[in-house]
Write an enzyme that holds these catalytic residues in place. Structure first.
Site, PDB file in Angstrom:
ATOM      1  N   THR A 274       1.353  -5.724 -11.638  1.00  0.00           N
ATOM      2  CA  THR A 274       2.622  -4.466 -12.117  1.00  0.00           C
ATOM      3  C   THR A 274       3.745  -3.952 -11.467  1.00  0.00           C
ATOM      4  O   THR A 274       4.439  -3.194 -11.955  1.00  0.00           O
ATOM      5  CB  THR A 274       1.695  -3.253 -12.621  1.00  0.00           C
ATOM      6  OG1 THR A 274       0.691  -3.094 -11.212  1.00  0.00           O
ATOM      7  CG2 THR A 274       0.193  -3.745 -13.069  1.00  0.00           C
TER       8      THR A 274
ATOM      9  N   MET B  31       1.149  -1.282   0.455  1.00  0.00           N
ATOM     10  CA  MET B  31       0.239  -0.058   0.185  1.00  0.00           C
ATOM     11  C   MET B  31       1.097   1.297   0.365  1.00  0.00           C
ATOM     12  O   MET B  31       0.877   2.143   1.111  1.00  0.00           O
ATOM     13  CB  MET B  31      -1.066  -0.303   0.936  1.00  0.00           C
ATOM     14  CG  MET B  31      -1.687   1.371   1.482  1.00  0.00           C
ATOM     15  SD  MET B  31      -2.689   1.594  -0.363  1.00  0.00           S
ATOM     16  CE  MET B  31      -4.296  -0.326  -0.294  1.00  0.00           C
ATOM     17  N   GLY B  32       1.656   1.279  -0.904  1.00  0.00           N
ATOM     18  CA  GLY B  32       2.595   3.102  -1.075  1.00  0.00           C
ATOM     19  C   GLY B  32       1.443   3.568  -2.255  1.00  0.00           C
ATOM     20  O   GLY B  32       0.057   3.300  -1.890  1.00  0.00           O
ATOM     21  N   ARG B  33       2.088   4.697  -3.084  1.00  0.00           N
ATOM     22  CA  ARG B  33       1.411   5.486  -3.206  1.00  0.00           C
ATOM     23  C   ARG B  33       0.156   5.098  -4.649  1.00  0.00           C
ATOM     24  O   ARG B  33      -0.576   5.063  -4.843  1.00  0.00           O
ATOM     25  CB  ARG B  33       2.710   6.566  -4.798  1.00  0.00           C
ATOM     26  CG  ARG B  33       3.070   7.532  -3.651  1.00  0.00           C
ATOM     27  CD  ARG B  33       4.312   8.408  -4.270  1.00  0.00           C
ATOM     28  NE  ARG B  33       5.298   9.053  -3.774  1.00  0.00           N
ATOM     29  CZ  ARG B  33       6.717   9.180  -2.864  1.00  0.00           C
ATOM     30  NH1 ARG B  33       7.002   7.725  -3.313  1.00  0.00           N
ATOM     31  NH2 ARG B  33       7.249  10.489  -2.603  1.00  0.00           N
TER      32      ARG B  33
ATOM     33  N   HIS C 143       5.288  -4.217 -19.836  1.00  0.00           N
ATOM     34  CA  HIS C 143       5.978  -3.975 -18.622  1.00  0.00           C
ATOM     35  C   HIS C 143       5.649  -2.691 -19.097  1.00  0.00           C
ATOM     36  O   HIS C 143       6.887  -1.135 -19.802  1.00  0.00           O
ATOM     37  CB  HIS C 143       7.770  -3.689 -18.492  1.00  0.00           C
ATOM     38  CG  HIS C 143       7.888  -3.190 -17.247  1.00  0.00           C
ATOM     39  ND1 HIS C 143       8.889  -3.690 -16.557  1.00  0.00           N
ATOM     40  CD2 HIS C 143       7.590  -1.829 -16.630  1.00  0.00           C
ATOM     41  CE1 HIS C 143       9.352  -3.334 -15.566  1.00  0.00           C
ATOM     42  NE2 HIS C 143       8.175  -2.311 -15.741  1.00  0.00           N
TER      43      HIS C 143
ATOM     44  N   GLU D 293      13.449  -9.796 -18.883  1.00  0.00           N
ATOM     45  CA  GLU D 293      12.620  -9.447 -20.160  1.00  0.00           C
ATOM     46  C   GLU D 293      13.186  -8.552 -21.116  1.00  0.00           C
ATOM     47  O   GLU D 293      14.289  -8.415 -20.871  1.00  0.00           O
ATOM     48  CB  GLU D 293      11.696  -8.458 -18.490  1.00  0.00           C
ATOM     49  CG  GLU D 293      10.820  -8.119 -17.847  1.00  0.00           C
ATOM     50  CD  GLU D 293      10.054  -7.035 -17.353  1.00  0.00           C
ATOM     51  OE1 GLU D 293      10.562  -6.225 -17.599  1.00  0.00           O
ATOM     52  OE2 GLU D 293       9.468  -6.951 -16.479  1.00  0.00           O
TER      53      GLU D 293
ATOM     54  N   ARG E 167       6.914  -6.016 -10.229  1.00  0.00           N
ATOM     55  CA  ARG E 167       8.276  -7.282 -10.317  1.00  0.00           C
ATOM     56  C   ARG E 167       8.342  -8.104 -11.012  1.00  0.00           C
ATOM     57  O   ARG E 167       7.571  -8.522 -10.087  1.00  0.00           O
ATOM     58  CB  ARG E 167       9.410  -6.480 -10.118  1.00  0.00           C
ATOM     59  CG  ARG E 167      10.118  -4.887  -9.722  1.00  0.00           C
ATOM     60  CD  ARG E 167      10.623  -4.167 -11.293  1.00  0.00           C
ATOM     61  NE  ARG E 167      11.435  -3.531 -11.409  1.00  0.00           N
ATOM     62  CZ  ARG E 167      10.625  -2.294 -11.680  1.00  0.00           C
ATOM     63  NH1 ARG E 167       9.177  -2.204 -12.363  1.00  0.00           N
ATOM     64  NH2 ARG E 167      11.254  -1.125 -11.718  1.00  0.00           N
TER      65      ARG E 167
END
Ligand code: DGY
Length: 320
Positions: free
Chosen positions: A236, A155-157, A286, A267, A238
């Site tokens: 979304t 729960m970051g930005r 990505h 990737e 890593r």
């Protein structure tokens, strides 16, 4: 004398001009081909500043070659491509670009969630491949988004921005994070739960945590086994946070219903990767932060971080 910097990919001309006001600029000229490691190893020996992307591995062996390097400015919020410990030991500042990509990445995460739940990619191929013969009651039926439970890991930005979008769809939002986010709980009416509870109760599990040693393979066989068989996993953040072998098995055996992936362990993901053979996976290259405005803002923030560090001023976004 102006400091010398190396930019690891061809970036917007205006940004390059801005950097040239204060620096001697050397730039890898390709837009779609990453700088070869051997070239980077040569450049790093003499430069004062490095402007790099998440495609470059800035590890111990590279940093040890640097004699004058003062700053590594990463044009990304994630910085798992950089050996922070070695940079710290060598007194090299590391900067990143949070904030400016929050809303764009939350938009893409929600779009991927919707595309996966409602089988948009499959539906489009179905039509173009001439399989659409008639309307039928259970044709291409997916999962409802409204009224479903969204479990956000991290729960970051971006997590908060995603929660805000989910509320507009009448979703019930639960989350797990290293620490409780009481302000966000009050603001959005979201509920903190432990990891097992999140996995068991969510209809959608969204991975948005930073990639660290602790979050490597955070979602593996055990975690996937706790999820509902109707649940959808969205990543979304890593690729390394989700164990792809375990995910492949869970999707193939329909132990979970589907997955939406914007990121992969390797990737670009190899085209013979088993996960690409599954119909219940929506895959993207990505592109979480890939809006024109946001990518230009990221380059601008990375530029400011670089220049400020070289002027011995405090950049806005310092990792160490
Ligand atoms: C980041 O910034 O870390 C994203 O993965 C790319 O925008």
């Amino acid at each position: 004398m102006k400091p010398t910097i190396f930019i690891t990919r061809k970036i917007d001309d205006q940004i390059v001009e801005k950097i040239k006001e204060t620096c001697e600029v050397d730039m890898w000229p390709e837009e779609e081909i990453p700088v070869p490691r051997s070239v980077l190893e040569e450049k790093v020996k003499y430069i004062d500043g490095l402007f790099c992307l998440l495609t470059e591995t800035i590890d111990k062996s590279l940093l040890e070659k640097a004699e004058n390097l003062k700053v590594v400015s990463n044009m990304a919020v994630g910085y798992n491509n950089i050996d922070i410990q070695t940079a710290k030991e060598k007194g090299i500042t590391v900067t990143n670009t949070p904030g400016v990509l929050t809303q764009t990445t939350a938009d893409l995460t929600f779009a991927l969630l919707m595309a996966t739940a409602r089988r948009l990619v499959e539906g489009s191929s179905y039509l173009r491949d001439g399989e659409w013969k008639t309307w039928s009651p259970m044709q291409l039926t997916g999962q409802d988004i409204h009224g479903a439970t969204l479990g956000i890991i991290g729960m970051g930005r971006i997590g908060e921005a995603l929660a805000k979008r989910a509320l507009g769809f009448d979703m019930n939002v639960i989350y797990h994070n290293r620490s409780r986010k009481t302000e966000a709980e009050e603001k959005y009416g979201i509920t903190y739960v432990n990891m097992d509870q999140l996995l068991k109760e969510s209809d959608f599990v969204c991975v948005l945590t930073p990639y660290t040693k602790e979050t490597h393979d955070l979602i593996s066989e055990k975690e996937l086994s706790l999820m509902k068989d109707t649940a959808i996993l969205i990543n979304t953040a890593r690729g390394g946070i989700v164990n792809e072998e375990a995910l492949y098995k869970a999707l193939k055996d329909r132990r979970i219903w589907a997955a939406g992936l914007d990121v992969f362990q390797e990737e670009p993901v190899p085209l013979d990767h088993p996960i690409l053979s599954l119909p219940n996976v929506v895959t993207l290259p990505h592109i979480g932060s890939a809006s024109i405005k946001t990518r230009l803002k990221m380059a601008d923030v990375a530029t400011d971080n670089l220049i400020k560090s070289l002027k011995n001023e405090t950049p806005k976004y310092v990792v160490i």
